[in-house]
Scaffold this motif. Structure first.
Motif, PDB file in Angstrom:
ATOM      1  N   CYS A  53       0.504  -1.055   0.064  1.00  0.00           N
ATOM      2  CA  CYS A  53      -0.445   0.334   0.059  1.00  0.00           C
ATOM      3  C   CYS A  53       0.597   1.554  -0.180  1.00  0.00           C
ATOM      4  CB  CYS A  53      -0.877  -0.150   0.972  1.00  0.00           C
ATOM      5  SG  CYS A  53      -2.399   0.719   0.986  1.00  0.00           S
ATOM      6  N   THR A  77      -6.693   3.687  -2.117  1.00  0.00           N
ATOM      7  CA  THR A  77      -6.336   2.942  -1.270  1.00  0.00           C
ATOM      8  C   THR A  77      -6.708   2.893  -0.301  1.00  0.00           C
ATOM      9  OG1 THR A  77      -3.620   3.970  -0.845  1.00  0.00           O
ATOM     10  CG2 THR A  77      -4.108   2.463  -2.410  1.00  0.00           C
ATOM     11  N   ALA A 119      -6.041   0.712   3.152  1.00  0.00           N
ATOM     12  CA  ALA A 119      -5.725  -0.675   4.548  1.00  0.00           C
ATOM     13  C   ALA A 119      -6.816  -1.209   5.140  1.00  0.00           C
ATOM     14  CB  ALA A 119      -4.421   0.122   4.540  1.00  0.00           C
ATOM     15  N   CYS A 166      -4.183  -4.333   0.865  1.00  0.00           N
ATOM     16  CA  CYS A 166      -5.027  -3.196   0.699  1.00  0.00           C
ATOM     17  C   CYS A 166      -5.926  -3.102  -0.745  1.00  0.00           C
ATOM     18  CB  CYS A 166      -3.270  -2.411   0.441  1.00  0.00           C
ATOM     19  SG  CYS A 166      -3.564  -1.041  -0.575  1.00  0.00           S
TER      20      CYS A 166
END
Length: 208
Positions: free
Chosen positions: A77, A97, A99, A108
């Protein structure tokens, strides 16, 4: 079983890296959107395509795994891999993104214009345990083929999954949430998954 050779040229860029930085997002969220994409359906860590639990104990140990994701795991990530994804897909900006850390797996999720890409790293307490997890995951993904040129042990599916084990970590690149073919250059999601996996391995190798 036929040993499939996916585009070896795709791996070059990743393996030439001298190392990648870990993500700056040190506090992974528990966003629901971070589950594995299986045919466009959200799937929680530890579940197979059929929604059944992964084998426990020997194949997916949690009792002695690290309590926090390692810097190596968080590279999936990080800025370097996000930049690689943007470069390959010719995006005008880095992809968004999210996580999630659900011990012992760091996930991720990439929200891309054409769909969802999920990168996950299973942290096992030992290399042997990682190998068992790698083997246990395989039958849950359906038909798989060994991949050449991508680590010492890896396999992929025609649907867009690539799985690689390295030391005590198992990397899964899940591109099943993307179209089979997409983009102006007619990118195949199987090739894309292979390329991103090679980039992650390049980061891991460069940081050893």
């Amino acid at each position: 079983m036929t040993r499939r050779i996916w585009p070896i040229g795709l791996i070059a860029a990743g393996l030439l890296l001298t190392g990648c930085a870990a993500t700056k997002a040190d506090s992974p969220t528990n966003a629901a959107a971070s589950g594995h994409a299986m045919g466009g359906t959200s799937m929680a860590p530890g579940e197979s395509m059929a929604g059944m639990s992964m084998p426990s104990s020997t194949s997916s140990p949690t009792a002695t795994a690290a309590d926090v994701p390692s810097a190596t795991a968080k590279m999936v990530c990080g800025d370097d891999i996000r930049g690689k994804v943007a470069q390959v897909l010719a995006l005008t900006s880095s992809p968004k993104t999210s996580a999630r850390w659900t011990k012992p797996e760091y996930t991720c999720t990439y929200s891309l214009p054409m769909g969802r890409l999920v990168l996950s790293v299973q942290q096992s307490p030992s290399n042997a345990a990682a190998g068992k997890y790698f083997d246990a995951l395989r039958p849950t993904l359906g038909k798989t083929e060994p991949l050449m040129g991508l680590g010492t042990r890896s396999y992929g599916t025609t649907g867009g999954d690539v799985v690689v084990v390295k030391d005590d970590k198992t990397l899964r690149v899940d591109a099943t949430g993307l179209p089979t073919v997409f983009g102006t250059n007619k990118q195949k999601r199987t090739d894309f998954a292979y390329e991103i996996a090679s980039d992650v391995l390049g980061c891991w190798t460069g940081n050893e």
